[in-house]
Write a protein that holds these residues in place. Structure first.
Motif, PDB file in Angstrom:
ATOM      1  N   LEU A 140       5.029   0.416   3.276  1.00 29.29           N
ATOM      2  CA  LEU A 140       5.096   1.484   3.931  1.00 29.29           C
ATOM      3  C   LEU A 140       4.698   2.831   2.984  1.00 29.29           C
ATOM      4  N   ALA A 141       5.095   2.674   1.785  1.00 28.90           N
ATOM      5  CA  ALA A 141       5.107   3.768   0.898  1.00 28.90           C
ATOM      6  C   ALA A 141       3.579   3.810   0.255  1.00 28.90           C
ATOM      7  N   ASP A 142       2.978   2.974   0.371  1.00 24.58           N
ATOM      8  CA  ASP A 142       1.486   2.748  -0.216  1.00 24.58           C
ATOM      9  C   ASP A 142       0.676   1.939   0.845  1.00 24.58           C
ATOM     10  N   PRO A 143       0.374   2.451   1.997  1.00 22.85           N
ATOM     11  CA  PRO A 143      -0.396   1.632   2.832  1.00 22.85           C
ATOM     12  C   PRO A 143      -1.863   1.861   2.677  1.00 22.85           C
ATOM     13  N   PHE A 144      -2.521   1.009   3.027  1.00 17.83           N
ATOM     14  CA  PHE A 144      -4.084   1.167   2.908  1.00 17.83           C
ATOM     15  C   PHE A 144      -4.411   2.258   4.254  1.00 17.83           C
ATOM     16  N   LEU A 145      -5.178   3.395   3.869  1.00 18.37           N
ATOM     17  CA  LEU A 145      -5.662   4.230   5.173  1.00 18.37           C
ATOM     18  C   LEU A 145      -7.011   4.790   4.441  1.00 18.37           C
ATOM     19  N   SER A 146      -8.074   4.280   5.472  1.00 21.08           N
ATOM     20  CA  SER A 146      -9.542   4.771   4.996  1.00 21.08           C
ATOM     21  C   SER A 146     -10.024   5.536   6.170  1.00 21.08           C
ATOM     22  N   VAL A 147     -10.554   6.807   5.980  1.00 22.14           N
ATOM     23  CA  VAL A 147     -11.337   7.553   6.972  1.00 22.14           C
ATOM     24  C   VAL A 147     -12.724   7.534   6.593  1.00 22.14           C
ATOM     25  N   ASN A 148     -13.876   6.940   7.222  1.00 26.12           N
ATOM     26  CA  ASN A 148     -15.070   6.993   6.967  1.00 26.12           C
ATOM     27  C   ASN A 148     -15.957   7.387   8.122  1.00 26.12           C
ATOM     28  N   GLY A 149     -16.345   8.538   8.091  1.00 23.71           N
ATOM     29  CA  GLY A 149     -16.982   9.191   9.278  1.00 23.71           C
ATOM     30  C   GLY A 149     -16.137   9.254  10.479  1.00 23.71           C
ATOM     31  N   LYS A 150     -16.539   8.445  11.510  1.00 23.95           N
ATOM     32  CA  LYS A 150     -15.734   8.755  12.774  1.00 23.95           C
ATOM     33  C   LYS A 150     -14.685   7.285  12.807  1.00 23.95           C
ATOM     34  N   TYR A 151     -14.608   6.920  11.731  1.00 25.55           N
ATOM     35  CA  TYR A 151     -13.840   5.395  11.801  1.00 25.55           C
ATOM     36  C   TYR A 151     -12.560   5.639  10.988  1.00 25.55           C
ATOM     37  N   VAL A 152     -11.285   5.336  11.426  1.00 25.22           N
ATOM     38  CA  VAL A 152      -9.958   5.335  10.837  1.00 25.22           C
ATOM     39  C   VAL A 152      -9.531   3.912  10.739  1.00 25.22           C
ATOM     40  N   ILE A 153      -9.024   3.268   9.713  1.00 28.82           N
ATOM     41  CA  ILE A 153      -8.604   2.312   9.366  1.00 28.82           C
ATOM     42  C   ILE A 153      -7.259   2.339   8.719  1.00 28.82           C
ATOM     43  N   LEU A 154      -6.490   1.531   9.137  1.00 27.90           N
ATOM     44  CA  LEU A 154      -5.077   1.340   8.479  1.00 27.90           C
ATOM     45  C   LEU A 154      -4.846  -0.185   8.278  1.00 27.90           C
ATOM     46  N   CYS A 155      -4.460  -0.511   7.188  1.00 28.18           N
ATOM     47  CA  CYS A 155      -3.821  -1.934   6.883  1.00 28.18           C
ATOM     48  C   CYS A 155      -2.690  -1.858   6.117  1.00 28.18           C
ATOM     49  N   ILE A 156      -1.571  -2.350   6.656  1.00 37.12           N
ATOM     50  CA  ILE A 156      -0.219  -2.269   6.018  1.00 37.12           C
ATOM     51  C   ILE A 156      -0.106  -3.603   5.699  1.00 37.12           C
ATOM     52  N   SER A 157      -0.058  -4.040   4.383  1.00 37.56           N
ATOM     53  CA  SER A 157      -0.212  -5.466   3.891  1.00 37.56           C
ATOM     54  C   SER A 157       0.509  -5.787   2.606  1.00 37.56           C
ATOM     55  N   GLY A 158       0.262  -4.617   1.522  1.00 37.28           N
ATOM     56  CA  GLY A 158       0.792  -4.837   0.371  1.00 37.28           C
ATOM     57  C   GLY A 158      -0.330  -5.381  -0.421  1.00 37.28           C
ATOM     58  N   HIS A 159      -1.550  -5.597   0.047  1.00 34.74           N
ATOM     59  CA  HIS A 159      -2.672  -6.086  -0.598  1.00 34.74           C
ATOM     60  C   HIS A 159      -3.918  -5.163  -0.469  1.00 34.74           C
ATOM     61  N   ASN A 160      -3.604  -3.734  -0.895  1.00 36.92           N
ATOM     62  CA  ASN A 160      -4.713  -3.018  -0.927  1.00 36.92           C
ATOM     63  C   ASN A 160      -6.231  -3.345  -1.507  1.00 36.92           C
TER      64      ASN A 160
END
Length: 175
Positions: free
Chosen positions: A125-145
């Motif tokens: 949770l301290a280092d989640p993967f979060l990407s915003v690309n144009g109108k897309y928002v992607i979150l992945c909490i996995s520990g495998h960024n």
């Protein structure tokens, strides 16, 4: 002094002419929200089993105005881990920014929940993967960024795109 002002004006105009092109690149592609979320679920090494939740449940855990969302897909863990996938298609870039804020709120809420419950999940949770690309928002909490970046760049590269913003909304330029 007059010469410096002219030079600054010229630099400003060049930058302003370049910006519309950058914005166009961020919005002139489509991403299959369901396929993106499913690809992450299948290819990233999660510890827990992730299950898709309904739009009604998404509304409970993500403080997002329904008018900002075109499509969404969220997978959550059983509760034993903080692992999660959330993919949103916003109505426009401004809505994507509002969704990004809501996603960060979800991460903050999860930190509070897991702090006493399962503190071993806090690094994810301290280092989640979060990407915003144009109108897309992607979150992945996995520990495998890095693996997440690789998979998403594969998806975007199929359309000639690369992720424009990666972890924590910070810029990076592809792989």
């Amino acid at each position: 002094m007059h010469r410096t002002g002219g030079l600054l004006l010229m630099v400003f105009l060049v930058i302003m002419m370049a910006l519309p092109g950058c914005n166009k690149a961020d919005t002139d592609f489509t991403l299959d929200v369901d396929a993106c979320a499913e690809t992450l679920r299948e290819t990233i090494a999660f510890q827990d089993t992730l299950t898709a939740i309904s739009d009604q449940m998404i509304a409970v855990i993500y403080p997002i105005d329904a008018q900002d969302v075109v499509k969404q897909k969220v997978y959550v863990s059983s509760g034993a881990t903080a692992e999660e996938i959330a993919v949103f298609e916003a109505v426009d870039v401004a809505a994507a920014q509002r969704i990004e804020t809501a996603v960060w709120q979800r991460v903050a809420d999860q930190k509070t929940s897991f702090q006493d419950y399962v503190p071993s999940e806090l690094p994810k949770l301290a280092d989640p993967f979060l990407s915003v690309n144009g109108k897309y928002v992607i979150l992945c909490i996995s520990g495998h960024n890095e693996a997440v970046k690789t998979e998403l760049n594969k998806l975007f590269n199929k359309q000639g795109e690369k992720l424009s913003r990666g972890d924590k909304g910070q810029p990076y330029h592809g792989l």
